[in-house]
Motif scaffolding. Structure first.
Motif, PDB file in Angstrom:
ATOM      1  N   GLY A  31       0.785  -1.229   0.000  1.00  0.00           N
ATOM      2  CA  GLY A  31       0.000   0.000   0.000  1.00  0.00           C
ATOM      3  C   GLY A  31       0.816   1.277   0.000  1.00  0.00           C
ATOM      4  O   GLY A  31       0.246   2.367  -0.030  1.00  0.00           O
ATOM      5  N   GLN A 228       4.565  -8.260  -2.305  1.00  0.00           N
ATOM      6  CA  GLN A 228       3.448  -7.928  -1.420  1.00  0.00           C
ATOM      7  C   GLN A 228       3.366  -8.869  -0.222  1.00  0.00           C
ATOM      8  O   GLN A 228       2.704  -8.550   0.777  1.00  0.00           O
ATOM      9  CB  GLN A 228       2.123  -7.956  -2.190  1.00  0.00           C
ATOM     10  CG  GLN A 228       2.107  -7.189  -3.500  1.00  0.00           C
ATOM     11  CD  GLN A 228       2.496  -5.728  -3.359  1.00  0.00           C
ATOM     12  OE1 GLN A 228       2.106  -5.057  -2.409  1.00  0.00           O
ATOM     13  NE2 GLN A 228       3.271  -5.234  -4.326  1.00  0.00           N
ATOM     14  N   GLU A 248      -3.451   4.934  -2.212  1.00  0.00           N
ATOM     15  CA  GLU A 248      -3.960   3.636  -1.778  1.00  0.00           C
ATOM     16  C   GLU A 248      -5.300   3.291  -2.411  1.00  0.00           C
ATOM     17  O   GLU A 248      -5.597   2.122  -2.651  1.00  0.00           O
ATOM     18  CB  GLU A 248      -4.104   3.615  -0.255  1.00  0.00           C
ATOM     19  CG  GLU A 248      -2.799   3.555   0.502  1.00  0.00           C
ATOM     20  CD  GLU A 248      -3.027   3.556   2.003  1.00  0.00           C
ATOM     21  OE1 GLU A 248      -3.842   4.380   2.462  1.00  0.00           O
ATOM     22  OE2 GLU A 248      -2.399   2.756   2.699  1.00  0.00           O
ATOM     23  N   SER A 249      -6.123   4.301  -2.661  1.00  0.00           N
ATOM     24  CA  SER A 249      -7.462   4.055  -3.189  1.00  0.00           C
ATOM     25  C   SER A 249      -7.514   4.073  -4.719  1.00  0.00           C
ATOM     26  O   SER A 249      -8.586   3.892  -5.297  1.00  0.00           O
ATOM     27  CB  SER A 249      -8.439   5.098  -2.641  1.00  0.00           C
ATOM     28  OG  SER A 249      -8.070   6.405  -3.065  1.00  0.00           O
ATOM     29  N   SER A 250      -6.390   4.276  -5.369  1.00  0.00           N
ATOM     30  CA  SER A 250      -6.377   4.394  -6.827  1.00  0.00           C
ATOM     31  C   SER A 250      -6.616   3.047  -7.500  1.00  0.00           C
ATOM     32  O   SER A 250      -6.318   1.981  -6.950  1.00  0.00           O
ATOM     33  CB  SER A 250      -5.029   4.955  -7.292  1.00  0.00           C
ATOM     34  OG  SER A 250      -3.996   4.023  -7.042  1.00  0.00           O
ATOM     35  N   LYS A 251      -7.176   3.101  -8.700  1.00  0.00           N
ATOM     36  CA  LYS A 251      -7.362   1.882  -9.499  1.00  0.00           C
ATOM     37  C   LYS A 251      -6.027   1.203  -9.761  1.00  0.00           C
ATOM     38  O   LYS A 251      -5.929  -0.015  -9.839  1.00  0.00           O
ATOM     39  CB  LYS A 251      -8.050   2.233 -10.821  1.00  0.00           C
ATOM     40  CG  LYS A 251      -9.490   2.676 -10.683  1.00  0.00           C
ATOM     41  CD  LYS A 251     -10.079   2.987 -12.053  1.00  0.00           C
ATOM     42  CE  LYS A 251     -11.532   3.459 -11.927  1.00  0.00           C
ATOM     43  NZ  LYS A 251     -12.102   3.790 -13.264  1.00  0.00           N
ATOM     44  N   CYS A 253      -3.352   0.935  -7.767  1.00  0.00           N
ATOM     45  CA  CYS A 253      -2.957   0.066  -6.655  1.00  0.00           C
ATOM     46  C   CYS A 253      -3.795  -1.213  -6.633  1.00  0.00           C
ATOM     47  O   CYS A 253      -3.277  -2.305  -6.431  1.00  0.00           O
ATOM     48  CB  CYS A 253      -3.088   0.815  -5.328  1.00  0.00           C
ATOM     49  SG  CYS A 253      -1.658   1.814  -4.923  1.00  0.00           S
ATOM     50  N   ARG A 254      -5.082  -1.074  -6.827  1.00  0.00           N
ATOM     51  CA  ARG A 254      -5.951  -2.248  -6.788  1.00  0.00           C
ATOM     52  C   ARG A 254      -5.648  -3.215  -7.912  1.00  0.00           C
ATOM     53  O   ARG A 254      -5.791  -4.429  -7.764  1.00  0.00           O
ATOM     54  CB  ARG A 254      -7.421  -1.820  -6.834  1.00  0.00           C
ATOM     55  CG  ARG A 254      -7.859  -1.002  -5.616  1.00  0.00           C
ATOM     56  CD  ARG A 254      -9.367  -0.965  -5.491  1.00  0.00           C
ATOM     57  NE  ARG A 254     -10.013  -0.390  -6.655  1.00  0.00           N
ATOM     58  CZ  ARG A 254     -10.263   0.903  -6.792  1.00  0.00           C
ATOM     59  NH1 ARG A 254      -9.926   1.746  -5.831  1.00  0.00           N
ATOM     60  NH2 ARG A 254     -10.878   1.374  -7.861  1.00  0.00           N
ATOM     61  N   GLU A 258      -5.196  -7.880  -9.496  1.00  0.00           N
ATOM     62  CA  GLU A 258      -6.246  -8.376 -10.401  1.00  0.00           C
ATOM     63  C   GLU A 258      -5.677  -9.377 -11.404  1.00  0.00           C
ATOM     64  O   GLU A 258      -4.501  -9.298 -11.755  1.00  0.00           O
ATOM     65  CB  GLU A 258      -6.898  -7.186 -11.125  1.00  0.00           C
ATOM     66  CG  GLU A 258      -7.711  -6.302 -10.203  1.00  0.00           C
ATOM     67  CD  GLU A 258      -8.301  -5.105 -10.924  1.00  0.00           C
ATOM     68  OE1 GLU A 258      -8.032  -4.939 -12.133  1.00  0.00           O
ATOM     69  OE2 GLU A 258      -9.018  -4.338 -10.280  1.00  0.00           O
TER      70      GLU A 258
END
Length: 258
Positions: A31, A228, A248-251, A253-254, A258
């Motif tokens: 993160g 990670q 941290e909330s950005s696409k 990072c997510r 995926e």
């Protein structure tokens, strides 16, 4: 006094599509951006004067460095055209003149007793060695620069991406240099690459310190995802400033998972 240069300007082509929008040095681990871990490490070993070279997605790196945590001790130096690792050192030679220099490839994920590395160079290395190289054991020695040392831990040979390297002990691309190395580099203006043009000149005079902790080249998506699950240090700075909350909330990072 030790000053540091974090090399953070790389293109990160093997990390596409993530590096279409973000630089390699800001790849997220747990993160937080990779570069933040490096700056935390330097802060914790009391290094207070740091340069970060920028080029690719420089605006994002500059926004990251504009955070209050880094004010007054970390400075970005922008390169319109990449200078090469030795060229970047030469371009900033005045900042380091007369000082011991930490030279770090900041696209590596490194967790170890960094203070012991610095102490070794300053107080324990063989006296004829003006340069100390961090090493680590790699699982893919054929794709790394392998180091052969004598019984004092001094480099006596390099094997760069050969089919049958003699060991797993690899160059971690983290170095501490004494001023005489910088003086030599300043006289040789033709230099471009540190590992292939500077290190060979100092074979027999390069001390080594072995990192028995974590060391990864965050150069591929596989390596980034593997990182990670490595042990994470406790954050040195508050986790929830405005920049990090957005990060941290950005696409982006997510998407790592995926």
């Amino acid at each position: 006094m030790v000053r540091a240069l974090l090399l953070a300007a790389g293109l990160g082509t093997r990390l596409l599509p993530f590096t279409k929008e973000w630089p390699k040095c800001l790849m997220p681990i747990g993160g937080r951006p990779l570069l933040e871990y490096w700056l935390q490490t330097l802060k914790q070993v009391d290094i207070r004067e740091v340069l970060v070279n920028t080029h690719f997605h420089a605006d994002k790196v500059h926004q990251f460095l504009a955070r209050e945590h880094f004010s007054g001790w970390v400075k970005a130096v922008h390169e319109e055209e990449l200078k090469g690792t030795a060229g970047t050192v030469q371009a900033n030679i005045n900042f380091f003149r007369g000082h011991t220099m930490l030279l770090i490839h900041a696209d590596n994920w490194c967790q170890c007793d960094f203070s012991a590395f610095v102490r070794y160079h300053l107080h324990q290395r063989p006296s004829h060695c003006p340069l100390t190289m961090m090493t680590f054991n790699t699982d893919v020695p054929q794709s790394c620069g392998i180091v052969e040392t004598d019984n004092q831990g001094v480099v006596k040979a390099f094997y760069e991406k050969v089919a049958n390297p003699p060991s797993r002990c690899a160059n971690a691309a983290v170095y501490i240099l004494e001023p005489e190395v910088l003086d030599w580099m300043e006289r040789h203006t033709e230099l471009n690459d540190f590992s292939t043009e500077v290190l060979p000149h100092y074979v027999g005079r390069i001390a080594t310190w072995h990192n028995a902790g974590v060391h990864r080249d965050i150069g591929t998506i596989v390596a980034l995802r593997a990182a990670q699950f490595d042990p994470m240090p406790e954050p040195y700075w508050p986790r929830h400033d405005e920049w990090l909350t957005k990060f941290e909330s950005s696409k982006f990072c997510r998407a790592i998972f995926e």
